[in-house]
Design an enzyme around this catalytic site. Structure first.
Site, PDB file in Angstrom:
ATOM      1  N   ALA A  64       3.862 -44.752  -2.510  1.00  0.00           N
ATOM      2  CA  ALA A  64       3.030 -44.416  -1.077  1.00  0.00           C
ATOM      3  C   ALA A  64       1.487 -44.414  -1.378  1.00  0.00           C
ATOM      4  O   ALA A  64       0.663 -44.715  -0.827  1.00  0.00           O
ATOM      5  CB  ALA A  64       3.602 -43.468  -0.434  1.00  0.00           C
ATOM      6  N   THR A  77      -2.623 -45.251   0.741  1.00  0.00           N
ATOM      7  CA  THR A  77      -3.098 -44.269   1.639  1.00  0.00           C
ATOM      8  C   THR A  77      -4.623 -44.494   1.849  1.00  0.00           C
ATOM      9  O   THR A  77      -5.113 -44.368   2.868  1.00  0.00           O
ATOM     10  CB  THR A  77      -3.216 -42.731   0.726  1.00  0.00           C
ATOM     11  OG1 THR A  77      -3.683 -42.990  -0.529  1.00  0.00           O
ATOM     12  CG2 THR A  77      -2.012 -42.105   0.497  1.00  0.00           C
ATOM     13  N   PHE A 104       4.090 -39.378   1.268  1.00  0.00           N
ATOM     14  CA  PHE A 104       5.264 -38.719   1.865  1.00  0.00           C
ATOM     15  C   PHE A 104       5.004 -37.381   1.444  1.00  0.00           C
ATOM     16  O   PHE A 104       5.336 -36.300   2.584  1.00  0.00           O
ATOM     17  CB  PHE A 104       6.641 -39.313   1.268  1.00  0.00           C
ATOM     18  CG  PHE A 104       7.674 -38.580   1.829  1.00  0.00           C
ATOM     19  CD1 PHE A 104       8.230 -39.104   3.170  1.00  0.00           C
ATOM     20  CD2 PHE A 104       8.508 -37.806   0.962  1.00  0.00           C
ATOM     21  CE1 PHE A 104       9.374 -38.550   3.670  1.00  0.00           C
ATOM     22  CE2 PHE A 104       9.736 -37.134   1.483  1.00  0.00           C
ATOM     23  CZ  PHE A 104      10.079 -37.572   2.819  1.00  0.00           C
ATOM     24  N   ILE A 106       7.423 -49.406   2.456  1.00  0.00           N
ATOM     25  CA  ILE A 106       8.090 -50.057   3.628  1.00  0.00           C
ATOM     26  C   ILE A 106       7.032 -50.829   4.441  1.00  0.00           C
ATOM     27  O   ILE A 106       7.450 -51.163   5.582  1.00  0.00           O
ATOM     28  CB  ILE A 106       8.882 -49.188   4.427  1.00  0.00           C
ATOM     29  CG1 ILE A 106       8.275 -47.955   4.739  1.00  0.00           C
ATOM     30  CG2 ILE A 106      10.214 -48.638   3.376  1.00  0.00           C
ATOM     31  CD1 ILE A 106       8.889 -47.066   5.416  1.00  0.00           C
ATOM     32  N   HIS A 133      13.159 -49.978  -0.948  1.00  0.00           N
ATOM     33  CA  HIS A 133      13.476 -49.128   0.288  1.00  0.00           C
ATOM     34  C   HIS A 133      13.551 -50.035   1.514  1.00  0.00           C
ATOM     35  O   HIS A 133      13.510 -49.495   2.668  1.00  0.00           O
ATOM     36  CB  HIS A 133      12.627 -48.009   0.326  1.00  0.00           C
ATOM     37  CG  HIS A 133      12.891 -47.113  -0.879  1.00  0.00           C
ATOM     38  ND1 HIS A 133      12.042 -46.074  -1.209  1.00  0.00           N
ATOM     39  CD2 HIS A 133      13.986 -47.170  -1.934  1.00  0.00           C
ATOM     40  CE1 HIS A 133      12.442 -45.233  -2.320  1.00  0.00           C
ATOM     41  NE2 HIS A 133      13.648 -46.073  -2.750  1.00  0.00           N
ATOM     42  N   CYS A 158      25.312 -58.838  19.581  1.00  0.00           N
ATOM     43  CA  CYS A 158      26.720 -58.937  19.156  1.00  0.00           C
ATOM     44  C   CYS A 158      27.575 -57.357  19.152  1.00  0.00           C
ATOM     45  O   CYS A 158      28.552 -57.384  18.841  1.00  0.00           O
ATOM     46  CB  CYS A 158      26.535 -59.367  17.597  1.00  0.00           C
ATOM     47  SG  CYS A 158      26.206 -58.010  16.586  1.00  0.00           S
ATOM     48  N   SER A 188       4.914 -40.652  -6.943  1.00  0.00           N
ATOM     49  CA  SER A 188       5.199 -39.325  -7.424  1.00  0.00           C
ATOM     50  C   SER A 188       6.112 -39.189  -8.462  1.00  0.00           C
ATOM     51  O   SER A 188       6.461 -38.361  -9.021  1.00  0.00           O
ATOM     52  CB  SER A 188       5.597 -38.425  -6.324  1.00  0.00           C
ATOM     53  OG  SER A 188       6.510 -38.959  -5.781  1.00  0.00           O
ATOM     54  N   ASN A 197      -2.065 -42.145 -10.953  1.00  0.00           N
ATOM     55  CA  ASN A 197      -1.769 -41.475  -9.811  1.00  0.00           C
ATOM     56  C   ASN A 197      -2.742 -40.335  -9.925  1.00  0.00           C
ATOM     57  O   ASN A 197      -3.412 -39.995 -10.977  1.00  0.00           O
ATOM     58  CB  ASN A 197      -0.258 -40.592  -9.915  1.00  0.00           C
ATOM     59  CG  ASN A 197       0.375 -40.503  -8.863  1.00  0.00           C
ATOM     60  OD1 ASN A 197       0.335 -41.297  -7.837  1.00  0.00           O
ATOM     61  ND2 ASN A 197       0.766 -39.272  -8.504  1.00  0.00           N
ATOM     62  N   ASP A 251      -7.878 -41.881  -8.282  1.00  0.00           N
ATOM     63  CA  ASP A 251      -7.719 -42.860  -7.048  1.00  0.00           C
ATOM     64  C   ASP A 251      -7.202 -44.048  -7.803  1.00  0.00           C
ATOM     65  O   ASP A 251      -8.013 -44.729  -8.501  1.00  0.00           O
ATOM     66  CB  ASP A 251      -8.982 -42.916  -6.579  1.00  0.00           C
ATOM     67  CG  ASP A 251      -8.651 -43.898  -5.396  1.00  0.00           C
ATOM     68  OD1 ASP A 251      -7.764 -43.691  -4.462  1.00  0.00           O
ATOM     69  OD2 ASP A 251      -9.508 -44.789  -5.265  1.00  0.00           O
TER      70      ASP A 251
HETATM   71  P1  NAD Z   1       5.240 -39.977  -2.394  1.00  0.00           P
HETATM   72  O1  NAD Z   1       4.327 -39.480  -0.919  1.00  0.00           O
HETATM   73  O2  NAD Z   1       6.179 -39.129  -3.049  1.00  0.00           O
HETATM   74  O3  NAD Z   1       4.103 -40.055  -3.718  1.00  0.00           O
HETATM   75  C1  NAD Z   1       2.878 -40.511  -3.710  1.00  0.00           C
HETATM   76  C2  NAD Z   1       1.881 -40.290  -4.695  1.00  0.00           C
HETATM   77  O4  NAD Z   1       0.812 -40.903  -4.728  1.00  0.00           O
HETATM   78  C3  NAD Z   1       1.375 -38.887  -5.054  1.00  0.00           C
HETATM   79  O5  NAD Z   1       1.948 -37.997  -6.060  1.00  0.00           O
HETATM   80  C4  NAD Z   1       0.338 -38.827  -4.461  1.00  0.00           C
HETATM   81  O6  NAD Z   1      -0.658 -37.591  -4.929  1.00  0.00           O
HETATM   82  C5  NAD Z   1      -0.378 -40.035  -5.056  1.00  0.00           C
HETATM   83  N1  NAD Z   1      -1.341 -40.603  -4.184  1.00  0.00           N
HETATM   84  C6  NAD Z   1      -1.560 -40.587  -2.998  1.00  0.00           C
HETATM   85  N2  NAD Z   1      -2.921 -41.250  -2.739  1.00  0.00           N
HETATM   86  C7  NAD Z   1      -3.337 -41.762  -3.807  1.00  0.00           C
HETATM   87  C8  NAD Z   1      -4.461 -42.337  -4.359  1.00  0.00           C
HETATM   88  N3  NAD Z   1      -5.333 -42.719  -3.422  1.00  0.00           N
HETATM   89  N4  NAD Z   1      -4.660 -42.660  -5.648  1.00  0.00           N
HETATM   90  C9  NAD Z   1      -3.750 -42.061  -6.505  1.00  0.00           C
HETATM   91  N5  NAD Z   1      -2.650 -41.549  -6.223  1.00  0.00           N
HETATM   92  C10 NAD Z   1      -2.313 -41.323  -4.725  1.00  0.00           C
HETATM   93  O7  NAD Z   1       5.458 -41.480  -2.136  1.00  0.00           O
HETATM   94  P2  NAD Z   1       6.361 -42.220  -3.056  1.00  0.00           P
HETATM   95  O8  NAD Z   1       6.702 -41.582  -4.443  1.00  0.00           O
HETATM   96  O9  NAD Z   1       6.150 -43.739  -3.092  1.00  0.00           O
HETATM   97  O10 NAD Z   1       7.979 -42.108  -2.430  1.00  0.00           O
HETATM   98  C11 NAD Z   1       8.408 -41.676  -1.147  1.00  0.00           C
HETATM   99  C12 NAD Z   1       9.098 -42.155  -0.373  1.00  0.00           C
HETATM  100  O11 NAD Z   1       8.649 -42.169   1.006  1.00  0.00           O
HETATM  101  C13 NAD Z   1       9.548 -43.695  -0.709  1.00  0.00           C
HETATM  102  O12 NAD Z   1      10.718 -43.770  -0.741  1.00  0.00           O
HETATM  103  C14 NAD Z   1       8.958 -44.693   0.410  1.00  0.00           C
HETATM  104  O13 NAD Z   1       9.822 -45.602   0.605  1.00  0.00           O
HETATM  105  C15 NAD Z   1       8.483 -43.726   1.367  1.00  0.00           C
HETATM  106  N6  NAD Z   1       7.032 -43.852   2.001  1.00  0.00           N
HETATM  107  C16 NAD Z   1       6.618 -45.217   2.168  1.00  0.00           C
HETATM  108  C17 NAD Z   1       5.377 -45.381   2.675  1.00  0.00           C
HETATM  109  C18 NAD Z   1       4.641 -46.666   2.799  1.00  0.00           C
HETATM  110  O14 NAD Z   1       5.532 -47.478   2.895  1.00  0.00           O
HETATM  111  N7  NAD Z   1       3.564 -46.801   2.456  1.00  0.00           N
HETATM  112  C19 NAD Z   1       4.734 -44.140   3.319  1.00  0.00           C
HETATM  113  C20 NAD Z   1       5.169 -42.864   3.022  1.00  0.00           C
HETATM  114  C21 NAD Z   1       6.388 -42.699   2.250  1.00  0.00           C
END
Ligand code: NAD
Length: 253
Positions: A29, A33, A40, A108, A126, A161, A200, A224, A241
């Site tokens: 995710a 961002t 999440f 997703i 996912h 269906c 994460s 990360n 970032d």
């Molecule tokens: P997570 O939210 O658990 O982790 C995201 C990680 O990215 C965190 O450690 C955060 O500190 C880091 N992060 C955020 N912005 C950042 C940036 N600009 N630069 C560097 N690091 C950054 O998400 P995950 O591990 O991907 O898993 C969470 C679950 O939630 C997944 O199963 C996913 O399917 C779902 N999800 C998906 C989305 C999406 O499709 N964009 C969004 C939210 C949640």
């Protein structure tokens, strides 16, 4: 393990990427961002207001399904109009250049496809939240039409269906599609560099992939903005970032 801030880690990251013939990436995710799609676990995430609904509960109750759809449409509004970010664009370019063999994503949001990454290079572990499908016949359903009907009658959609219609994502407790899992494992085991970008690394099975890649002989890089449980196994950790770290490989920085 070498831990570098983005500014200091760029050269080391470039050396890893440019010195690799077959790269696999795992994105979470954090790559989205900067596109306005909240992750999440961050403190202000709207996902925290909507704890995941287990799949068995979803199946068992029309009221739960209606609530799931209400939450989905509300979450979709928080990400409306999002466009691919620097990491999506960088990976699409590296794939077009034949450098990135596979992108495995936990996301997703459909932003890798929007950046031009070919379907054959993308593994959506996912699923995909930009459309829905019937759990019985598999028919695809578009969200706009479902939302229109939902706003009118407030009940969860049903397919022609008679099957239940669900967002094409993998719900909590729902199995990962076997083909996607097999492709993800294959990608991890057949690369010489495994890049983890904005995850994460606490959600399985995605969190297993970096160690599989290491065991198969790949180097491991984790980018990360906060520590992950697998940092100690990485050859390079870039802390900061992810869009900034990947900017050198995208067309417009
Ligand atoms: P997570 O939210 O658990 O982790 C995201 C990680 O990215 C965190 O450690 C955060 O500190 C880091 N992060 C955020 N912005 C950042 C940036 N600009 N630069 C560097 N690091 C950054 O998400 P995950 O591990 O991907 O898993 C969470 C679950 O939630 C997944 O199963 C996913 O399917 C779902 N999800 C998906 C989305 C999406 O499709 N964009 C969004 C939210 C949640």
């Amino acid at each position: 393990m070498m831990v570098e801030a983005v500014e200091d880690g760029r050269n080391a990251l470039a050396a890893m990427v440019n010195g690799s013939g077959r790269i696999a990436a795992l994105t979470g995710a954090g790559v989205s961002t900067e596109c306005g799609v909240p992750d999440f676990r961050s403190a202000d995430s709207p996902w925290r207001r909507y704890p995941p609904i287990p799949f068995d509960l979803w199946l068992s109750s029309p009221a739960v399904r209606a609530e799931a759809w209400r939450r989905k449409f509300a979450l979709d509004d928080t990400a409306a109009g999002s466009r691919p970010g620097r990491t999506h664009r960088a990976l699409a370019r590296l794939a077009a250049a034949g450098r990135v063999a596979a992108v495995v994503t936990q996301n997703i949001d459909g932003l890798h496809q929007a950046a031009g990454l070919p379907a054959g290079r993308l593994v959506e572990l996912h699923g995909n939240g930009t459309y829905a499908h019937c759990l019985s016949c598999g028919a695809r359903h578009e969200l706009a039409a479902l939302r229109h009907d939902f706003n009118r009658c407030g009940t969860a959609p049903v397919c022609a269906c008679g099957g239940l219609v669900k967002a094409a994502t993998v719900a909590f407790g729902q199995p990962i599609p076997p083909e996607a899992l097999a492709r993800a494992l294959d990608a991890a085991c057949r690369c010489d560099l495994f890049l983890v970008l904005g995850s994460s690394l606490v959600v399985r099975p995605a969190a297993r992939l970096p160690l599989l890649a290491k065991q198969a002989g790949a180097r491991l890089v984790i980018v990360n903005r906060e520590p992950t449980p697998l940092d100690e196994h990485a050859d390079l950790v870039v802390r900061g970032d992810v869009g900034t770290a990947m900017a050198p490989w995208c067309e417009s920085n």
